[in-house]
Design an enzyme around this catalytic site. Structure first.
Site, PDB file in Angstrom:
ATOM      1  N   HIS A 473       0.787  -1.234   0.000  1.00  0.00           N
ATOM      2  CA  HIS A 473       0.000   0.000   0.000  1.00  0.00           C
ATOM      3  C   HIS A 473       0.817   1.282   0.000  1.00  0.00           C
ATOM      4  O   HIS A 473       0.305   2.339  -0.380  1.00  0.00           O
ATOM      5  CB  HIS A 473      -0.922  -0.006   1.226  1.00  0.00           C
ATOM      6  CG  HIS A 473      -2.201   0.751   1.015  1.00  0.00           C
ATOM      7  ND1 HIS A 473      -2.290   1.874   0.232  1.00  0.00           N
ATOM      8  CD2 HIS A 473      -3.451   0.536   1.492  1.00  0.00           C
ATOM      9  CE1 HIS A 473      -3.538   2.323   0.235  1.00  0.00           C
ATOM     10  NE2 HIS A 473      -4.261   1.534   0.992  1.00  0.00           N
ATOM     11  N   THR A 602      -5.047  10.551  -0.601  1.00  0.00           N
ATOM     12  CA  THR A 602      -6.395  10.336  -0.081  1.00  0.00           C
ATOM     13  C   THR A 602      -6.725  11.339   1.016  1.00  0.00           C
ATOM     14  O   THR A 602      -5.854  11.998   1.564  1.00  0.00           O
ATOM     15  CB  THR A 602      -6.552   8.917   0.500  1.00  0.00           C
ATOM     16  OG1 THR A 602      -5.624   8.747   1.583  1.00  0.00           O
ATOM     17  CG2 THR A 602      -6.322   7.859  -0.558  1.00  0.00           C
TER      18      THR A 602
END
Length: 771
Positions: A473, A602
């Protein structure tokens, strides 16, 4: 094997007449083709760098501007250099070596070039200003006001023609830093429904103290960083949220993507691997050439593409205190794992990429290899599944020299990692629940030693031909991997295909060198560390409860008839399901993107709002249908507004996170920030968007699309929920929780999600409206 084939390329013997050389012409040919391939790649990268560097200008635009400028000056009988050559002649004897006509041409080219560069700079800055306006988000879908349409027209005019993947990077605005006052106000609004009156008053006091005292000082440093760096969040987010974590990244950080659920292109493992690997390498070629189209909202508004840069040839390298990301510019091989053995497989031969049938041939050789794992080799990858510090120490102690270092380098510098899994996974119609849950767990963690979790991505191909991805990630977020996965799923049956027997199209290569078996010397002390990491990883994996729901009762088609956002509808359903499941509200995380800004990643949408709680209480209370419907629409509208704020850089959590980092650098202790950053996310949610809808006919063939992916729970007593809206009539939910928590049960939560979705749809009485 490949090393044996290459060893005969150059031989010599020493005799009385001197040294007699024997050169293998085929090997020399391969060396030549390999070098040619490398130089072609360098030239393409250089060309793309130039094209991106001058965008929205272009070489043809340069010729037009210079030619037009010189023609105008010739027609007007003006000096095209505007006196530039004469001024240069005063300092440099340039005019002695050029005729008058040559001076005019050179001057015209210089001034025309300056004019061209000026136009490019103006277009970029105008575009950056245009993209800093986000009023278009507030327009209703399908009914854009005139001002928004004019704005979109201007964006298209200043965006240039035929952009490449990275063309807009320099034109994207920087992520703005919200004011401390606005962030604190929105934070209090988000936690009010989760606290009783006493706790809320205490938090108000902490917030006010921070806003008036320490906050402005921290904000000054953050503003300074935002002016100096491309993005004030992303580098700290990558370092402190991902790379400095010392716990396992398996389950806790890595996520997975699934294959088709209802389509099985072939049951031959090697063939499916052949097509998938070839499709991934084709995607990498397009990525290297910047030929992938940048993602554009409303086909007009560009999004940041920076995260694509480290998709391939990338590995996370463990450190004692913090990890690092290792990325190499090119890699011509992949690493493959099968039944405890590691292999290196070259992806190029004869100066070209291997074809699918040739890759299948290599996979067949690996599957047919009956050799046994070397001592410690079978469970070696468990080091990447356990805690990071033991792995870092073991890497330094046992993998920093000799054959272990060479083999580890091959894995870490591979384009990506492939596991030929010896289990079978897929949706079984006779046992759908258990089979899908087992499939999800296999992709999320496998056996804990048969995936290299540090690689940017692992392609997993099961024995029966089903496949999936496991991705690390830190280097990028899920939509980036999702874009690649859509390409692979489209290419596999539609473009590459299989023959009647289920093999890849084409013929095996008669002279293709085989895979190279990696060699290890794993000492007993290292084997003990491997087993220790495996014990930690297995305990974590066994604790994960995964559940997948293919929700087929309705999809976004009916939700849109309710005139409500599908995402807001699902988020409200999750809130209702969670309250029915646990009897209380909780801090909820929904991931949104900030890729409208340069290097954006994000932001968090805090889905549990005052309006959401009012709606949920109405659903479990005695309110009328009309009251419930009104509250649902208010909650959905509030959620949409929160989502817009998050996308446009006005979210809460990234700003507070960066303020906290600054406070730590300054050695300041903030009770407010400390409490905010320690609050657990007991419901963590994310939508997997279908980004390339043009690749799939979701009306006729909704089954030909990814069934989405999932991730592990964030909190020990919480849920992780990922969902993908597939076509008009299907929504797939991926739920995870921990078995050790008495408060959670993924299957129970799934039942509550289904009930919540149906109960909410019933509020709209679509049957009555249709009549």
């Amino acid at each position: 094997m490949a090393e044996a084939h290459q060893a005969v390329a150059f031989q010599f013997t020493v005799g009385p007449d001197g040294i007699d050389l024997h050169l293998c012409h085929e090997a020399l040919r391969q060396v030549y083709l390999s070098g040619l391939h490398s130089w072609k790649k360098r030239f393409i990268r250089f060309k793309n760098g130039v094209m991106t560097g001058v965008y929205p200008g272009s070489p043809s635009g340069f010729i037009v501007v210079v030619t037009s400028y010189m023609s105008y000056n010739k027609y007007k009988q003006l000096d095209p250099s505007l006196g530039l050559i004469a001024k240069l002649g005063q300092h440099v004897p340039i005019s002695r070596y050029m005729s008058t006509d040559t001076q005019k041409i050179v001057g015209g080219v210089l001034v025309g070039t300056g004019l061209w560069v000026t136009i490019i700079i103006i277009m970029r800055n105008v575009l950056k200003c245009l993209l800093s306006w986000h009023g278009w988000m507030h327009a209703r879908h399908g009914s854009l006001p005139l001002s928004t349409r004019l704005w979109m027209l201007l964006v298209k005019v200043f965006s240039g023609r035929k952009p490449m993947l990275y063309s807009f990077q320099s034109s994207l605005p920087r992520l703005p830093v919200p004011s401390v006052k606005d962030t604190c106000s929105r934070y209090l609004d988000s936690v009010q429904p989760l606290m009783d009156a006493e706790k809320y008053e205490r938090m108000k006091a902490l917030t006010k103290d921070f806003e008036e005292n320490l906050g402005p000082r921290l904000q000054w440093y953050l503003k300074l960083k935002s002016w100096w760096s491309s993005n004030y969040v992303s580098d700290w987010w990558e370092e402190y949220v991902y790379l400095r974590g010392r716990g396992p990244i398996m389950v806790n950080s890595n996520y997975y993507a699934m294959d088709y659920l209802y389509v099985f292109p072939t049951s031959i493992q090697a063939a499916r691997a052949g097509n998938a690997i070839h499709a991934i390498m084709l995607y990498r070629r397009k990525l290297d050439r910047a030929q992938i189209k940048p993602l554009m909202l409303l086909h007009t508004i560009p999004m940041c593409s920076a995260q694509y840069e480290r998709m391939f040839n990338t590995s996370r390298v463990p450190g004692v205190d913090t990890d690092t990301i290792q990325h190499v510019n090119d890699s011509k091989h992949i690493a493959v794992y099968h039944k405890g053995r590691f292999f290196k497989v070259w992806m190029f031969y004869d100066g070209r990429l291997l074809l699918p049938r040739e890759i299948e041939q290599q996979m067949e050789r690996i599957l047919a290899d009956k050799s046994q794992p070397q001592p410690g080799e079978e469970s070696l990858a468990a080091l990447t599944a356990g805690d990071r510090t033991p792995w870092a120490k073991a890497r330094e102690a046992f993998f920093s020299r000799g054959k272990n270092k060479q083999s580890l380098d091959i894995i870490e510098k591979a384009a990506f990692f492939v596991t030929l899994d010896d289990t079978e996974q897929r949706l079984e119609p006779d046992n759908p629940v258990t089979s899908l849950d087992k499939y999800a767990k296999s992709l999320l963690h496998g056996k804990c030693y048969d995936r290299w979790f540090d690689k940017s991505m692992n392609l997993i191909v099961f024995k029966n031909g089903t496949m999936g991805l496991n991705a690390e990630h830190s280097w990028a977020d899920a939509p980036i991997v999702g874009h690649l996965w859509e390409h692979v799923l489209y290419m596999d049956p539609n473009q590459l295909g299989y023959d009647e027997a289920g093999h890849c199209c084409g013929e095996p290569h008669p002279n293709l060198p085989g895979p190279q078996r990696l060699q290890w010397d794993i000492v007993p002390e290292c084997q003990e560390t491997i087993q220790s990491s495996l014990t930690v990883a297995r305990a974590l994996a066994d604790n994960v409860d995964c559940h997948i729901i293919p929700f087929t009762d309705f999809g976004k088609g009916l939700i849109k008839k309710c005139r409500i956002s599908p995402d807001a509808f699902i988020q409200m359903a999750l809130q209702l399901a969670h309250f029915r499941d646990k009897g209380k509200f909780c801090l909820t995380y929904e991931a949104s993107m900030t890729r409208l800004f340069r290097e954006g990643r994000t932001e968090t949408v805090r889905s549990c709002t005052i309006e959401t709680c009012a709606f949920v209480c109405a659903m479990v209370g005695d309110e009328t249908r009309e009251q419930r419907l009104k509250l649902l629409k208010q909650a959905a509208e509030k959620h949409q507004n929160m989502y817009r704020l998050a996308m446009t850089g006005k979210g809460i959590d990234r700003h507070l996170f960066c303020l906290y980092v600054v406070s730590k650098y300054l050695g300041e202790d903030s009770p407010f920030l400390k409490e905010v950053l320690s609050e657990p996310w007991r419901l963590s949610t994310s939508q997997t968007p279908v980004q390339q809808v043009e690749l799939f006919d979701l009306v006729k063939h909704p089954e030909y699309v990814s069934s989405g992916g999932g991730f592990g729970p964030v909190a020990d007593d919480g849920y992780g929920v990922s969902y993908i809206i597939v076509g008009e009539n299907l929504i797939n939910f991926h739920i995870s929780s921990k078995r050790s928590s008495p408060e959670t049960d993924s299957h129970r939560f799934g039942i509550n999600i289904k009930k919540a979705m149906l109960d909410m749809l019933a509020l709209f009485q679509l049957e009555n409206n249709a009549n």
